[in-house]
Enzyme design. Sequence first.
Site, PDB file in Angstrom:
ATOM      1  N   GLY A 156       0.824  -1.200   0.000  1.00 49.20           N
ATOM      2  CA  GLY A 156       0.000   0.000   0.000  1.00 49.20           C
ATOM      3  C   GLY A 156       0.855   1.245   0.000  1.00 49.20           C
ATOM      4  N   GLY A 193       0.421   5.817  -0.018  1.00 46.23           N
ATOM      5  CA  GLY A 193      -0.434   7.002  -0.021  1.00 46.23           C
ATOM      6  C   GLY A 193       0.384   8.214   0.335  1.00 46.23           C
ATOM      7  N   TYR A 235       0.528   9.579   3.119  1.00 52.45           N
ATOM      8  CA  TYR A 235       1.070   9.374   4.455  1.00 52.45           C
ATOM      9  C   TYR A 235       2.423   8.663   4.431  1.00 52.45           C
ATOM     10  CZ  TYR A 235      -0.515   4.626   3.594  1.00 52.45           C
ATOM     11  OH  TYR A 235      -0.700   3.394   3.038  1.00 52.45           O
ATOM     12  N   GLY A 236       2.639   7.781   3.434  1.00 45.48           N
ATOM     13  CA  GLY A 236       3.811   6.921   3.399  1.00 45.48           C
ATOM     14  C   GLY A 236       3.472   5.622   2.690  1.00 45.48           C
ATOM     15  N   LYS A 237       3.849   4.467   3.298  1.00 48.01           N
ATOM     16  CA  LYS A 237       3.556   3.194   2.651  1.00 48.01           C
ATOM     17  C   LYS A 237       3.349   2.094   3.687  1.00 48.01           C
ATOM     18  CE  LYS A 237       8.534   2.756   1.853  1.00 48.01           C
ATOM     19  NZ  LYS A 237       9.590   2.668   0.814  1.00 48.01           N
ATOM     20  N   VAL A 238       2.767   0.987   3.210  1.00 51.53           N
ATOM     21  CA  VAL A 238       2.566  -0.189   4.048  1.00 51.53           C
ATOM     22  C   VAL A 238       3.349  -1.333   3.418  1.00 51.53           C
ATOM     23  CG1 VAL A 238       0.916  -1.816   5.016  1.00 51.53           C
ATOM     24  CG2 VAL A 238       0.277   0.592   4.771  1.00 51.53           C
ATOM     25  N   LYS A 285       3.397  -0.165   8.751  1.00 53.61           N
ATOM     26  CA  LYS A 285       3.053   1.157   8.223  1.00 53.61           C
ATOM     27  C   LYS A 285       4.188   2.101   8.558  1.00 53.61           C
ATOM     28  CE  LYS A 285      -0.688   4.515   7.826  1.00 53.61           C
ATOM     29  NZ  LYS A 285      -2.125   4.791   8.097  1.00 53.61           N
ATOM     30  N   ASP A 300     -12.509   9.260   8.309  1.00 52.19           N
ATOM     31  CA  ASP A 300     -12.051   8.904   6.960  1.00 52.19           C
ATOM     32  C   ASP A 300     -12.719   7.601   6.504  1.00 52.19           C
ATOM     33  OD1 ASP A 300     -10.643   9.358   4.632  1.00 52.19           O
ATOM     34  OD2 ASP A 300      -8.760   8.499   5.352  1.00 52.19           O
TER      35      ASP A 300
END
Length: 343
Positions: A39, A41, A43-46, A61, A153
Amino acid sequence: MIELGLADGSLIDELMALTAQSLSHLEIKEHFNIIKEIGRGKYGKVLLVTHRCRGTPMALKVMPKASTKLQGFLREYCISLHLSCHPCIVGLFGIAFQSNEHYGFAQELVIGRDLFAVIQPKVGIPESAVKRCVLQIASALEFIHEHGLVHRDIKPENILLLDSHCCRVKLADFGLAQTRGTLIRFISGTLPYMAPELCAVALEEGQKEVMAPPLSVEPSLDTWAFGVVIFCILTGYFPWERCVTSDDFYQEFADWCQAPTVEEVPPLWKRFTPAAMEMFSRLLQLNANNRCTVGEVRSYVEKDWLMPTLVDTNGLQTENGKASATCSTPSVCRSSPVHQEVE
């Protein structure tokens, strides 16, 4: 309910302070085997990883320090940890850390897609599957609200599937979650899931400040988003682009809400049964103070939500023998993050 919320809000603050004092410093590749990225976004990544010592698979995360405030990271981690005991919320391992360049925490690995991935544009998913999702997400949201918190969200991308038939789902991503009563000064950009009162504090292009007073974060924001999500997964469409008077689809719905016995049901909503429209009118009440709680959807689950449909000789979908109106609203698409300034 409010007293519990205040107590939990104080608990989150204490958890944040304790976590900040004990935040481990480690480099990701020294302690985890990185399998792949699952993942990404704003925000960063998973990352899908396994723990080097124990071999436990987990989702990591990670958020760049360059674009992530420590307080924001701590809030997301502590709220996620506080709520992760619920069966319909993604679990956490209690591992939070910082590296030279990132903040990170480890969460339960959910092997499967998110709800957005199974929505067929302009069609949706079967009503029976929708209802299974709705009951589980309603349970998760009730739990969140009982703890004096608001997710903020709610969208299909944040609902993870444990199987392909939506028998088990889990709510994820508490990056925007806040304690009830937190004030939002403004937002930059809007999404179809955002309630009218949230859109009212949106900065228009070129604007430096909004005229509306700061908005208090309340569970009713989640209730509205929940109603929009139900519409999306039932139909494969957004009901509108944003909740402002210049959006014709929203204004048609708003007019109907204010005079449902006088105004005709808007074309986009004619596919729904009277019971479903009653449910939507309660979830999507224009006045946030009159909006129902998410748990009230349970009283509608045993009723039909979609009208019986037929296909006429021209291949047009019909409702009870009458050709349905053509819909020109956008089909569902993945949403971009929206910046929200809180104080």
